[in-house]
Design a protein around this motif. Structure first.
Motif, PDB file in Angstrom:
ATOM      1  N   TYR A  39      67.635 -71.333  19.324  1.00  0.00           N
ATOM      2  CA  TYR A  39      68.424 -72.562  19.151  1.00  0.00           C
ATOM      3  C   TYR A  39      67.936 -73.378  17.952  1.00  0.00           C
ATOM      4  N   ASN A  40      67.196 -72.666  17.029  1.00  0.00           N
ATOM      5  CA  ASN A  40      66.744 -73.275  15.767  1.00  0.00           C
ATOM      6  C   ASN A  40      65.906 -74.528  15.976  1.00  0.00           C
ATOM      7  N   GLU A  41      65.135 -74.547  17.004  1.00  0.00           N
ATOM      8  CA  GLU A  41      64.235 -75.674  17.256  1.00  0.00           C
ATOM      9  C   GLU A  41      62.861 -75.332  16.657  1.00  0.00           C
ATOM     10  N   ILE A  42      62.728 -75.427  15.328  1.00  0.00           N
ATOM     11  CA  ILE A  42      61.516 -75.009  14.621  1.00  0.00           C
ATOM     12  C   ILE A  42      60.328 -75.892  15.006  1.00  0.00           C
ATOM     13  N   ASP A  43      60.560 -77.200  15.025  1.00  0.00           N
ATOM     14  CA  ASP A  43      59.454 -78.112  15.344  1.00  0.00           C
ATOM     15  C   ASP A  43      58.956 -77.902  16.768  1.00  0.00           C
ATOM     16  N   ARG A  44      59.922 -77.705  17.686  1.00  0.00           N
ATOM     17  CA  ARG A  44      59.502 -77.439  19.063  1.00  0.00           C
ATOM     18  C   ARG A  44      58.682 -76.135  19.133  1.00  0.00           C
ATOM     19  N   ALA A  45      59.168 -75.095  18.417  1.00  0.00           N
ATOM     20  CA  ALA A  45      58.445 -73.825  18.412  1.00  0.00           C
ATOM     21  C   ALA A  45      57.040 -74.014  17.834  1.00  0.00           C
ATOM     22  N   ARG A  46      56.900 -74.819  16.768  1.00  0.00           N
ATOM     23  CA  ARG A  46      55.573 -75.073  16.183  1.00  0.00           C
ATOM     24  C   ARG A  46      54.662 -75.760  17.203  1.00  0.00           C
ATOM     25  N   GLY A  47      55.224 -76.713  17.924  1.00  0.00           N
ATOM     26  CA  GLY A  47      54.427 -77.386  18.947  1.00  0.00           C
ATOM     27  C   GLY A  47      53.974 -76.431  20.040  1.00  0.00           C
ATOM     28  N   ILE A  48      54.889 -75.517  20.403  1.00  0.00           N
ATOM     29  CA  ILE A  48      54.520 -74.526  21.423  1.00  0.00           C
ATOM     30  C   ILE A  48      53.414 -73.606  20.893  1.00  0.00           C
ATOM     31  N   TYR A  49      53.522 -73.227  19.610  1.00  0.00           N
ATOM     32  CA  TYR A  49      52.461 -72.405  19.007  1.00  0.00           C
ATOM     33  C   TYR A  49      51.111 -73.116  19.064  1.00  0.00           C
ATOM     34  N   GLU A  50      51.116 -74.415  18.812  1.00  0.00           N
ATOM     35  CA  GLU A  50      49.858 -75.167  18.863  1.00  0.00           C
ATOM     36  C   GLU A  50      49.244 -75.103  20.261  1.00  0.00           C
ATOM     37  N   ARG A  51      50.103 -75.282  21.274  1.00  0.00           N
ATOM     38  CA  ARG A  51      49.602 -75.178  22.641  1.00  0.00           C
ATOM     39  C   ARG A  51      49.194 -73.743  22.987  1.00  0.00           C
ATOM     40  N   PHE A  52      49.944 -72.776  22.420  1.00  0.00           N
ATOM     41  CA  PHE A  52      49.668 -71.362  22.665  1.00  0.00           C
ATOM     42  C   PHE A  52      48.273 -70.979  22.167  1.00  0.00           C
ATOM     43  N   VAL A  53      47.916 -71.362  20.920  1.00  0.00           N
ATOM     44  CA  VAL A  53      46.604 -70.990  20.377  1.00  0.00           C
ATOM     45  C   VAL A  53      45.486 -71.751  21.068  1.00  0.00           C
ATOM     46  N   GLN A  54      45.792 -72.901  21.662  1.00  0.00           N
ATOM     47  CA  GLN A  54      44.766 -73.591  22.442  1.00  0.00           C
ATOM     48  C   GLN A  54      44.533 -72.897  23.778  1.00  0.00           C
ATOM     49  N   CYS A  55      45.634 -72.377  24.354  1.00  0.00           N
ATOM     50  CA  CYS A  55      45.522 -71.686  25.641  1.00  0.00           C
ATOM     51  C   CYS A  55      44.920 -70.289  25.473  1.00  0.00           C
ATOM     52  N   HIS A  56      45.323 -69.599  24.400  1.00  0.00           N
ATOM     53  CA  HIS A  56      44.834 -68.240  24.128  1.00  0.00           C
ATOM     54  C   HIS A  56      44.225 -68.213  22.724  1.00  0.00           C
ATOM     55  N   PRO A  57      42.987 -68.679  22.573  1.00  0.00           N
ATOM     56  CA  PRO A  57      42.360 -68.704  21.237  1.00  0.00           C
ATOM     57  C   PRO A  57      41.870 -67.315  20.825  1.00  0.00           C
ATOM     58  N   LYS A  58      42.802 -66.460  20.524  1.00  0.00           N
ATOM     59  CA  LYS A  58      42.484 -65.104  20.101  1.00  0.00           C
ATOM     60  C   LYS A  58      43.019 -64.864  18.700  1.00  0.00           C
ATOM     61  N   VAL A  59      42.508 -63.797  18.090  1.00  0.00           N
ATOM     62  CA  VAL A  59      42.891 -63.497  16.709  1.00  0.00           C
ATOM     63  C   VAL A  59      44.384 -63.225  16.611  1.00  0.00           C
ATOM     64  N   GLY A  60      44.918 -62.454  17.558  1.00  0.00           N
ATOM     65  CA  GLY A  60      46.336 -62.130  17.512  1.00  0.00           C
ATOM     66  C   GLY A  60      47.218 -63.363  17.611  1.00  0.00           C
ATOM     67  N   SER A  61      46.809 -64.338  18.407  1.00  0.00           N
ATOM     68  CA  SER A  61      47.604 -65.568  18.557  1.00  0.00           C
ATOM     69  C   SER A  61      47.667 -66.338  17.242  1.00  0.00           C
ATOM     70  N   TRP A  62      46.521 -66.501  16.578  1.00  0.00           N
ATOM     71  CA  TRP A  62      46.502 -67.232  15.306  1.00  0.00           C
ATOM     72  C   TRP A  62      47.286 -66.490  14.227  1.00  0.00           C
ATOM     73  N   ILE A  63      47.197 -65.165  14.219  1.00  0.00           N
ATOM     74  CA  ILE A  63      47.952 -64.406  13.212  1.00  0.00           C
ATOM     75  C   ILE A  63      49.451 -64.574  13.432  1.00  0.00           C
ATOM     76  N   ARG A  64      49.891 -64.576  14.687  1.00  0.00           N
ATOM     77  CA  ARG A  64      51.314 -64.810  14.977  1.00  0.00           C
ATOM     78  C   ARG A  64      51.740 -66.201  14.510  1.00  0.00           C
ATOM     79  N   PHE A  65      50.879 -67.187  14.765  1.00  0.00           N
ATOM     80  CA  PHE A  65      51.189 -68.553  14.354  1.00  0.00           C
ATOM     81  C   PHE A  65      51.340 -68.629  12.831  1.00  0.00           C
ATOM     82  N   ALA A  66      50.379 -68.006  12.110  1.00  0.00           N
ATOM     83  CA  ALA A  66      50.432 -68.050  10.641  1.00  0.00           C
ATOM     84  C   ALA A  66      51.653 -67.305  10.119  1.00  0.00           C
ATOM     85  N   LYS A  67      51.986 -66.171  10.715  1.00  0.00           N
ATOM     86  CA  LYS A  67      53.169 -65.435  10.275  1.00  0.00           C
ATOM     87  C   LYS A  67      54.450 -66.231  10.546  1.00  0.00           C
TER      88      LYS A  67
END
Length: 704
Positions: A205-233
């Motif tokens: 639904y093109n909610e980029i900012d919401r998705a970015r916020g979810i990514y921030e919570r995601f890397v806090q919940c799962h601080p793994k290398v794969g999570s950060w790489i997904r966020f950066a990509k």
């Protein structure tokens, strides 16, 4: 029926014969020729299918009025209830009951059945799914939402329930409701797939900012290398390079020591490479290689080498290749730290790069692997690590204090009580001499002689003092050398040669006398030869003759006789001939030569007499002595008596003798024997004696 005694109570009082299974007798096939009509397996199966009886099915019941329908429903419900009463735990029965009520369009009763089933086993998520499926199929949305809410409340760790719930809301177009369900789910901190599903939902639904916020919570919940790489990509895909770089930098700060850190560094470097920031990418690779353990850096090395080949210059490519080889050596020395050849190769690699800190680090790590056993064979390769380390510090690093410290620590480490290495003592002393520290060199060599005396150390120490002209020190060192090893003929000889070079003839002679008086010597023949050569060079022919006589008292070796005879053949004493004419001088030389020939001949005759009387079995040595005598007589020319020697020469005969082994004779071998003239006469006399005895016996027989 058998008798009562033979019956068995366990078999109902039957005999075993009565209870045996009687099989039909196997029929013998007399005619084994193939039948004219062959039947295939397909025909057999087809006939079996045709002859199979039809399945017996209950008759179809047709309901014509409401009374029959009510009776049918009552009967079915009674069957289901009875079945449930018997197998209440069987969820399949509940599902069939609920679905039958649904088929009768009695949703209240169906819901009641589902609720009763959930009371029995509410942890079975399959019941919840089928329950909601019934409500959704019949478009009872609110009922379905109610069931979903209860299901995810009871079983929040079952991801399928959340996915189905969200899918229903999204199919109904209730995006806000679906988002609310996702938020409720995220409070339970699900696995990565749940977070990624939430992110994909927002991106649909093109909610980029919401998705970015979810990514921030995601890397806090799962601080793994794969999570950060997904966020950066994700940030890179949306074209925000600064945010993507910020993601990688934050990930490096948090996960630099993680077990999968190499994947993060490789992804970060590839990101910078895509952004055309080659310098940044190179720095990231180098930072990774410095911080990641060598055992996990293989992939990073491969990527770095490929990167340098694509973007780097010759120097950069060389550095990358060196890094790859460094990784290989690290892996080898980690597997077997006591394989010193790997350490030598690793050190040679670091020395070719030329970074002093790295070279010293590898040297220190190498010398820390001390051999486990105090046996010299284990230390022979290890000690060269110390030698190379000291030479590197002296020649390459130009750090003299560190070199001195390396030698000191090496000498402290070696167990000199069990074994030692002369080369270390000598290298340490030579280093001090190069530093013009003569007292330090003497101290090192003195400690070496005191703690671990060796031939090499004595020789080098004496050589150093001799070059410096310290004769008294040389004498003291030779005395210590001979105290430590009195059987060493080399030391005696060199000591005497030193005194002779100083024109101390009496000292030299006294040293030789002490040497030959030793009870045990390692190479006495060399010592006697040196003493004899010394007396000959001094012109003391009488002393030389006395030495030869003393030597012959100890040994009657062939070489001693030959050497003695050659000496007599050449020993012509000088006498004053300044006032004589040439004829008188020639006459005097001729007389001296005659005397020499007589003396030499006398020695040869003594030797031949010794071999003939005392050692008749040494025929080959006697023959060699005669050959040498013959050559000497020929050298005298007219003064020589060749005929005298030729009359004593033996005949050389080829003979055979058996080869004896443990099992007896094993063939024959040829050898050369020598037959001397006196032996020939003896043989002839024996033949004559035998003939005389035979003749005497024959005459006495004729008289009888």
């Amino acid at each position: 029926m058998g008798s009562y005694k033979e019956s068995d109570p366990t078999l109902g009082y039957l005999t075993k014969r009565d209870t045996e299974v009687k099989l039909p007798r196997a029929t013998r096939v007399k005619n084994k020729t193939p039948a004219s009509i062959q039947i295939t397996a397909e025909q057999i199966l087809r006939e079996a299918r045709e002859r199979q009886e039809a399945e017996i099915r209950p008759p179809k019941q047709k309901i014509t009025d409401s009374t029959e329908l009510a009776d049918y429903r009552l009967r079915k419900r009674k069957e289901f209830e009875d079945l449930i009463r018997r197998v209440r735990w069987n969820t399949g029965v509940w599902v069939k009951y609920a679905k039958w009520e649904e088929s009768q369009m009695d949703f209240k009763r169906a819901r009641s059945v589902w609720e009763r089933a959930l009371d029995v086993d509410y942890r079975n998520h399959t019941l919840w799914l089928k329950y909601v499926e019934m409500e959704m199929k019949n478009k009872n949305v609110n009922h379905a939402r109610n069931v979903w809410d209860r299901a995810v409340a009871y079983l929040p760790r079952i991801d399928q329930l959340w996915y189905k719930y969200i899918h229903m809301e999204e199919m109904l177009g209730n995006v806000a409701g679906a988002r609310q369900v996702f938020e409720r789910w995220m409070e339970w901190q699900p696995d990565q797939q749940g977070w990624l599903s939430f992110i994909k939902f927002e991106l649909r639904y093109n909610e980029i900012d919401r998705a970015r916020g979810i990514y921030e919570r995601f890397v806090q919940c799962h601080p793994k290398v794969g999570s950060w790489i997904r966020f950066a990509k994700f940030e890179m895909k949306n074209g925000d390079i600064a945010r993507a770089r910020n993601c990688y930098e934050r990930a490096v700060d948090i996960l630099a020591d993680d077990d999968e850190a190499e994947l993060l560094f490789v992804a970060f470097a590839e990101f910078e490479e895509k952004c055309k920031e080659t310098d940044r990418a190179r720095c990231i690779y180098k930072f990774a290689l410095d911080h990641i353990p060598k055992g996990r850096a293989e992939e990073v090395y491969k990527k770095f080498v490929a990167f340098e080949k694509q973007y780097g210059d010759k120097e950069g490519i060389d550095d990358a290749i060196v890094g790859k080889r460094r990784f290989q050596y690290e892996d080898e020395v980690r597997k077997n730290p006591l394989n010193y050849d790997n350490w030598f190769d690793y050190i040679r690699l670091e020395e070719s790069v030329g970074i002093k800190e790295r070279v010293r680090e590898v040297y220190e790590r190498a010398i820390a692997n001390v051999p486990p056993a105090e046996e010299k064979r284990y230390w022979q390769r290890y000690i060269y690590l110390w030698i190379n380390y000291a030479l590197y510090e002296e020649l390459e690093a130009q750090d003299m204090e560190r070199t001195r410290e390396v030698y000191r620590e090496c000498l402290k480490l070696i167990p000199h009580d069990k074994f030692s290495f002369a080369k270390i003592w000598l290298l340490a002393s030579q280093f001090e001499i190069r530093q013009l520290n003569l007292s330090g060199a003497r101290q090192i060599l003195g400690n070496a002689i005191g703690r671990a005396p060796k031939d090499k150390i004595f020789k080098k120490y004496i050589e150093i003092e001799l070059q410096l002209g310290n004769i008294d020190r040389c004498r003291k060192l030779y005395e210590k050398y001979l105290d430590w090893s009195p059987e060493n003929c080399y030391a005696w000889t060199k000591y005497a040669e030193l005194e002779r070079s100083l024109c101390e003839t009496d000292r030299a002679r006294a040293i030789y006398e002490l040497a030959i008086a030793q009870p045990a010597l390692d190479m006495p023949e060399l010592l006697w030869k040196a003493y004899i050569d010394f007396e000959i060079s001094e012109g003391e022919y009488e002393n030389t003759r006395a030495l030869y006589e003393r030597l012959l008292d100890r040994t009657k070796h062939l070489k001693v006789w030959i050497s003695y005879a050659k000496f007599e053949a050449t020993a012509m004493e000088d006498s004053g001939a300044q006032d004589m004419s040439e004829d008188e001088i020639q006459e005097m030389l001729c007389e001296k030569k005659k005397l020499c020939a007589q003396f030499a001949r006398r020695v040869f005759e003594r030797a031949i007499s010794h071999y003939r009387v005392s050692a008749p079995e040494l025929k080959e040595e006697r023959a060699m002595l005669l050959e040498e005598w013959l050559n000497t007589e020929k050298d005298f020319g007219e003064l020589g008596d060749v005929a005298l020697v030729q009359a004593k020469m033996p005949k050389k005969l080829k003979r055979r003798r058996p080869i004896m082994t443990e099992d007896g004779p094993a063939g024959f071998e040829e050898f050369f024997d020598y037959l001397f003239p006196e032996e020939t006469q003896t043989t002839n006399l024996r033949i004559l004696e035998a003939a005389y005895k035979w003749k005497k016996q024959k005459v006495s027989g004729d008289d009888d």
